[in-house]
Scaffold this motif. Structure first.
Motif, PDB file in Angstrom:
ATOM      1  N   SER A  26       0.843  -1.194   0.000  1.00  0.00           N
ATOM      2  CA  SER A  26       0.000   0.000   0.000  1.00  0.00           C
ATOM      3  C   SER A  26       0.876   1.241   0.000  1.00  0.00           C
ATOM      4  CB  SER A  26      -0.922   0.018   1.223  1.00  0.00           C
ATOM      5  OG  SER A  26      -0.200   0.365   2.393  1.00  0.00           O
ATOM      6  N   LEU A  27       0.244   2.402  -0.206  1.00  0.00           N
ATOM      7  CA  LEU A  27       0.994   3.659  -0.179  1.00  0.00           C
ATOM      8  C   LEU A  27       1.723   3.858   1.142  1.00  0.00           C
ATOM      9  CD1 LEU A  27      -1.404   6.239  -1.897  1.00  0.00           C
ATOM     10  CD2 LEU A  27       0.804   5.443  -2.755  1.00  0.00           C
ATOM     11  N   ALA A  28       1.131   3.394   2.238  1.00  0.00           N
ATOM     12  CA  ALA A  28       1.765   3.553   3.547  1.00  0.00           C
ATOM     13  C   ALA A  28       3.058   2.760   3.665  1.00  0.00           C
ATOM     14  CB  ALA A  28       0.794   3.125   4.644  1.00  0.00           C
ATOM     15  N   ASP A  29       3.256   1.790   2.793  1.00  0.00           N
ATOM     16  CA  ASP A  29       4.452   0.949   2.862  1.00  0.00           C
ATOM     17  C   ASP A  29       5.604   1.460   2.000  1.00  0.00           C
ATOM     18  OD1 ASP A  29       3.084  -1.072   4.469  1.00  0.00           O
ATOM     19  OD2 ASP A  29       1.956  -1.493   2.635  1.00  0.00           O
ATOM     20  N   LEU A  30       5.335   2.484   1.152  1.00  0.00           N
ATOM     21  CA  LEU A  30       6.337   2.894   0.183  1.00  0.00           C
ATOM     22  C   LEU A  30       7.557   3.567   0.815  1.00  0.00           C
ATOM     23  CD1 LEU A  30       7.432   3.310  -2.636  1.00  0.00           C
ATOM     24  CD2 LEU A  30       5.875   5.267  -2.907  1.00  0.00           C
ATOM     25  N   LEU A  31       7.354   4.688   1.506  1.00  0.00           N
ATOM     26  CA  LEU A  31       8.512   5.405   2.053  1.00  0.00           C
ATOM     27  C   LEU A  31       9.269   4.589   3.095  1.00  0.00           C
ATOM     28  CD1 LEU A  31       7.603   9.195   2.334  1.00  0.00           C
ATOM     29  CD2 LEU A  31       8.792   7.966   0.530  1.00  0.00           C
ATOM     30  N   PRO A  32       8.597   3.845   4.003  1.00  0.00           N
ATOM     31  CA  PRO A  32       9.379   2.993   4.905  1.00  0.00           C
ATOM     32  C   PRO A  32      10.256   1.986   4.171  1.00  0.00           C
ATOM     33  CG  PRO A  32       7.164   3.259   5.752  1.00  0.00           C
ATOM     34  CD  PRO A  32       7.171   3.875   4.380  1.00  0.00           C
ATOM     35  N   THR A  33       9.767   1.457   3.045  1.00  0.00           N
ATOM     36  CA  THR A  33      10.575   0.518   2.269  1.00  0.00           C
ATOM     37  C   THR A  33      11.800   1.209   1.687  1.00  0.00           C
ATOM     38  OG1 THR A  33       8.662  -0.863   1.710  1.00  0.00           O
ATOM     39  CG2 THR A  33      10.573  -1.002   0.251  1.00  0.00           C
ATOM     40  N   GLY A 112       4.012   6.845   6.617  1.00  0.00           N
ATOM     41  CA  GLY A 112       4.236   5.410   6.555  1.00  0.00           C
ATOM     42  C   GLY A 112       3.274   4.631   7.422  1.00  0.00           C
ATOM     43  N   LEU A 113       2.134   5.243   7.749  1.00  0.00           N
ATOM     44  CA  LEU A 113       1.143   4.624   8.624  1.00  0.00           C
ATOM     45  C   LEU A 113      -0.186   4.478   7.885  1.00  0.00           C
ATOM     46  CD1 LEU A 113       1.800   6.740  11.845  1.00  0.00           C
ATOM     47  CD2 LEU A 113       2.549   4.375  11.436  1.00  0.00           C
ATOM     48  N   ALA A 147      -1.487  17.837  17.390  1.00  0.00           N
ATOM     49  CA  ALA A 147      -2.373  16.999  18.179  1.00  0.00           C
ATOM     50  C   ALA A 147      -3.191  16.067  17.290  1.00  0.00           C
ATOM     51  CB  ALA A 147      -3.301  17.867  19.021  1.00  0.00           C
ATOM     52  N   TRP A 148      -3.550  16.563  16.111  1.00  0.00           N
ATOM     53  CA  TRP A 148      -4.375  15.763  15.200  1.00  0.00           C
ATOM     54  C   TRP A 148      -3.578  14.589  14.625  1.00  0.00           C
ATOM     55  CZ3 TRP A 148      -9.496  16.180  14.769  1.00  0.00           C
ATOM     56  CH2 TRP A 148     -10.137  15.518  13.723  1.00  0.00           C
ATOM     57  N   GLN A 149      -2.303  14.821  14.300  1.00  0.00           N
ATOM     58  CA  GLN A 149      -1.452  13.766  13.735  1.00  0.00           C
ATOM     59  C   GLN A 149      -0.084  13.874  14.411  1.00  0.00           C
ATOM     60  OE1 GLN A 149       0.688  11.260  12.674  1.00  0.00           O
ATOM     61  NE2 GLN A 149       1.591  12.845  11.331  1.00  0.00           N
ATOM     62  N   PRO A 150       0.154  13.137  15.502  1.00  0.00           N
ATOM     63  CA  PRO A 150       1.341  13.353  16.328  1.00  0.00           C
ATOM     64  C   PRO A 150       2.594  12.593  15.903  1.00  0.00           C
ATOM     65  CG  PRO A 150      -0.100  11.770  17.392  1.00  0.00           C
ATOM     66  CD  PRO A 150      -0.821  12.227  16.142  1.00  0.00           C
ATOM     67  N   TYR A 151       2.478  11.715  14.924  1.00  0.00           N
ATOM     68  CA  TYR A 151       3.625  10.874  14.584  1.00  0.00           C
ATOM     69  C   TYR A 151       4.600  11.598  13.654  1.00  0.00           C
ATOM     70  CZ  TYR A 151       0.786   7.101  16.494  1.00  0.00           C
ATOM     71  OH  TYR A 151       0.012   6.318  17.325  1.00  0.00           O
ATOM     72  N   PRO A 152       5.907  11.312  13.762  1.00  0.00           N
ATOM     73  CA  PRO A 152       6.867  11.919  12.841  1.00  0.00           C
ATOM     74  C   PRO A 152       6.701  11.355  11.438  1.00  0.00           C
ATOM     75  CG  PRO A 152       7.945  10.235  14.164  1.00  0.00           C
ATOM     76  CD  PRO A 152       6.558  10.395  14.729  1.00  0.00           C
ATOM     77  N   THR A 153       7.034  12.165  10.453  1.00  0.00           N
ATOM     78  CA  THR A 153       6.998  11.671   9.078  1.00  0.00           C
ATOM     79  C   THR A 153       8.265  10.880   8.775  1.00  0.00           C
ATOM     80  OG1 THR A 153       8.134  13.557   8.074  1.00  0.00           O
ATOM     81  CG2 THR A 153       5.739  13.767   8.423  1.00  0.00           C
ATOM     82  N   VAL A 154       8.211  10.101   7.710  1.00  0.00           N
ATOM     83  CA  VAL A 154       9.401   9.368   7.272  1.00  0.00           C
ATOM     84  C   VAL A 154      10.482  10.341   6.828  1.00  0.00           C
ATOM     85  CG1 VAL A 154      10.284   7.645   5.652  1.00  0.00           C
ATOM     86  CG2 VAL A 154       8.001   7.370   6.626  1.00  0.00           C
ATOM     87  N   PHE A 155      10.071  11.471   6.258  1.00  0.00           N
ATOM     88  CA  PHE A 155      11.060  12.483   5.865  1.00  0.00           C
ATOM     89  C   PHE A 155      11.827  12.991   7.080  1.00  0.00           C
ATOM     90  CE2 PHE A 155       7.635  12.910   2.657  1.00  0.00           C
ATOM     91  CZ  PHE A 155       8.365  12.589   1.519  1.00  0.00           C
ATOM     92  N   GLN A 156      11.140  13.220   8.176  1.00  0.00           N
ATOM     93  CA  GLN A 156      11.804  13.669   9.400  1.00  0.00           C
ATOM     94  C   GLN A 156      12.775  12.613   9.916  1.00  0.00           C
ATOM     95  OE1 GLN A 156       8.225  14.365  11.638  1.00  0.00           O
ATOM     96  NE2 GLN A 156       8.252  16.577  11.267  1.00  0.00           N
ATOM     97  N   LEU A 157      12.330  11.359   9.947  1.00  0.00           N
ATOM     98  CA  LEU A 157      13.177  10.283  10.432  1.00  0.00           C
ATOM     99  C   LEU A 157      14.383  10.084   9.529  1.00  0.00           C
ATOM    100  CD1 LEU A 157      10.375   7.743  11.429  1.00  0.00           C
ATOM    101  CD2 LEU A 157      11.699   9.228  12.955  1.00  0.00           C
ATOM    102  N   ALA A 158      14.164  10.218   8.219  1.00  0.00           N
ATOM    103  CA  ALA A 158      15.286  10.078   7.288  1.00  0.00           C
ATOM    104  C   ALA A 158      16.286  11.209   7.462  1.00  0.00           C
ATOM    105  CB  ALA A 158      14.769  10.036   5.850  1.00  0.00           C
ATOM    106  N   ALA A 159      15.788  12.442   7.605  1.00  0.00           N
ATOM    107  CA  ALA A 159      16.692  13.578   7.805  1.00  0.00           C
ATOM    108  C   ALA A 159      17.491  13.414   9.096  1.00  0.00           C
ATOM    109  CB  ALA A 159      15.895  14.878   7.826  1.00  0.00           C
ATOM    110  N   ASP A 160      16.832  12.917  10.151  1.00  0.00           N
ATOM    111  CA  ASP A 160      17.527  12.682  11.417  1.00  0.00           C
ATOM    112  C   ASP A 160      18.628  11.643  11.268  1.00  0.00           C
ATOM    113  OD1 ASP A 160      15.838  14.495  12.605  1.00  0.00           O
ATOM    114  OD2 ASP A 160      14.534  12.982  13.526  1.00  0.00           O
TER     115      ASP A 160
END
Length: 397
Positions: A26-33, A112-113, A147-160
């Motif tokens: 699914s689309l949610a699986d693309l960036l984590p892959t 990625g969720l 508050a509406w969407q509290p999770y980090p994006t894959v872009f943030q995790l990748a940059a980190d």
């Protein structure tokens, strides 16, 4: 023998709904892959058909469904030639996720969720804190994005993790709440024309040894909504998209992979009473309903207190041959919004007491509440192949 008019047909079985391929395709699986292939911690390569690359570019074309590409080979010769490359050379599409709509899909891509975890489960949904419908594409009325969407994006995790991350899109989107919750992280580069975006996306890929770049084009979707997916205007936009993809593909720096995908497909719905059911003129469907959310092919129905079972029964009787109609708990348990074990309870009351997903070429409009949406030719949102299946076309350098 009873008269046929008194016989209620059996509603569509919920198990017959073709679920999105959450967790494998699914689309949610693309960036984590892609991020897992660049050694970003915590990422899982769920789309196992993809081969890692040092530099990855995702070009998301709004509304570019798999079936629409296959139906228009003359307008899209470059895309058509890439169909066999989709999903790691299997020649198969991936799925958008439910509902197949832009706000939900972009959040799935960026975080990625699945929708039941990131919490943008529709075009409009009820905000439990206010009781009002919230348009998650336009972010109206405003709600705190963090508050509406509290999770980090894959872009943030990748940059980190030291991966050069960048988004190249229209300047209009730079500071929107949807961009913040779904696509933030790294650097944002605003460019007005598609050609400028393609050129800059290629430049951003070459900035570092490891790069994750996202770029976006919206006009194809707009043409589909206004004129339909087989109109001359839509075909012209598809021809333009085809040239943009080729332009980007020809500029890829070494060790790069370009993935062309979409947030949803689209279906044209005829303008007649058989295909367009008007909620605002149907007393049965309105009975016991406090708020009507979602969109014409993917409805969230919020009942007045104590009426949810009656609303569910009525909607199944009236629409059950043409829509998959589920209670909130049934839709969650069936996996419409993602694997039940990944469902975040903060999202629970955002989902309708009743959820209705179109099976046939039919639309549940609301001519008074939603005049602009009710006038659209092309529509999307449900789990049919024309809406759910999106490409994952691949070009490597």
């Amino acid at each position: 023998m009873a008269y046929a008019a008194w016989d209620h047909p059996e509603p569509l079985a919920l198990g017959s709904a073709p679920l999105p391929e959450y967790g494998i395709g699914s689309l949610a699986d693309l960036l984590p892959t892609l991020a897992a292939g660049m050694a970003v911690p915590g990422m899982t390569a769920s789309i196992t058909e993809l081969t890692p690359a040092d530099r990855n570019c995702v070009f998301l074309v709004d509304g570019l469904g798999w079936e629409q590409i296959k139906a228009h080979p003359d307008e899209a010769p470059f895309l058509t030639a890439l169909l066999g490359s989709s999903r790691g050379g299997t020649g198969r599409p991936i799925t958008a996720g439910y509902p197949a709509t832009t706000a939900t899909s972009l959040a799935s891509v960026g975080t990625g969720l699945p929708p039941g975890a990131h919490g943008l489960p529709g075009y409009t949904v009820r905000n439990p804190a206010t009781g009002q419908l919230m348009n998650q594409l336009r972010w109206q009325p405003w709600s705190d994005p963090a508050a509406w969407q509290p999770y980090p994006t894959v872009f943030q995790l990748a940059a980190d993790a030291g991966v050069h991350s960048a988004q190249v899109s229209s300047p209009t989107f730079q500071h929107t709440p949807l961009t913040k919750v779904a696509l933030s992280g790294g650097t944002f580069h605003g460019r007005l024309t598609g050609e400028e975006r393609m050129d800059l996306a290629a430049e951003q890929l070459a900035v570092a040894d490891r790069a994750l770049v996202y770029t976006y084009y919206a006009e194809l979707d707009g043409a589909g909504h206004r004129y339909g997916v087989d109109s001359d205007t839509w075909r012209g936009q598809l021809m333009h998209v085809d040239r943009l993809v080729q332009r980007l593909a020809e500029q890829l720096p070494p060790r790069s992979a370009l993935y062309v995908t979409a947030d949803h497909g689209m279906v044209d719905i005829p303008f007649d009473e058989q295909h367009r059911i008007d909620f605002d003129e149907d007393w049965e469907l309105k009975a016991g309903v406090a708020l009507l959310g979602g969109e014409g092919r993917a409805r969230h129905v919020y009942a007045v207190p104590g009426a949810s079972n009656d609303v569910l029964t009525c909607w199944r009787e009236v629409l059950g041959e043409q829509f998959w109609v589920a209670s909130r708990d049934e839709a969650i348990a069936a996996g419409w919004f993602g694997p039940p074990d990944r469902f975040d309870q903060r999202v629970y009351e955002r989902i309708g007491d009743v959820v209705a997903a179109a099976h046939d070429d039919v639309l549940l409009i609301a001519s008074e509440r939603e005049p602009k949406e009710s006038a659209m030719v092309g529509n999307h949102g449900s789990m049919t192949p024309a809406e759910q299946l999106v490409p994952l076309l691949e070009v490597r350098s």
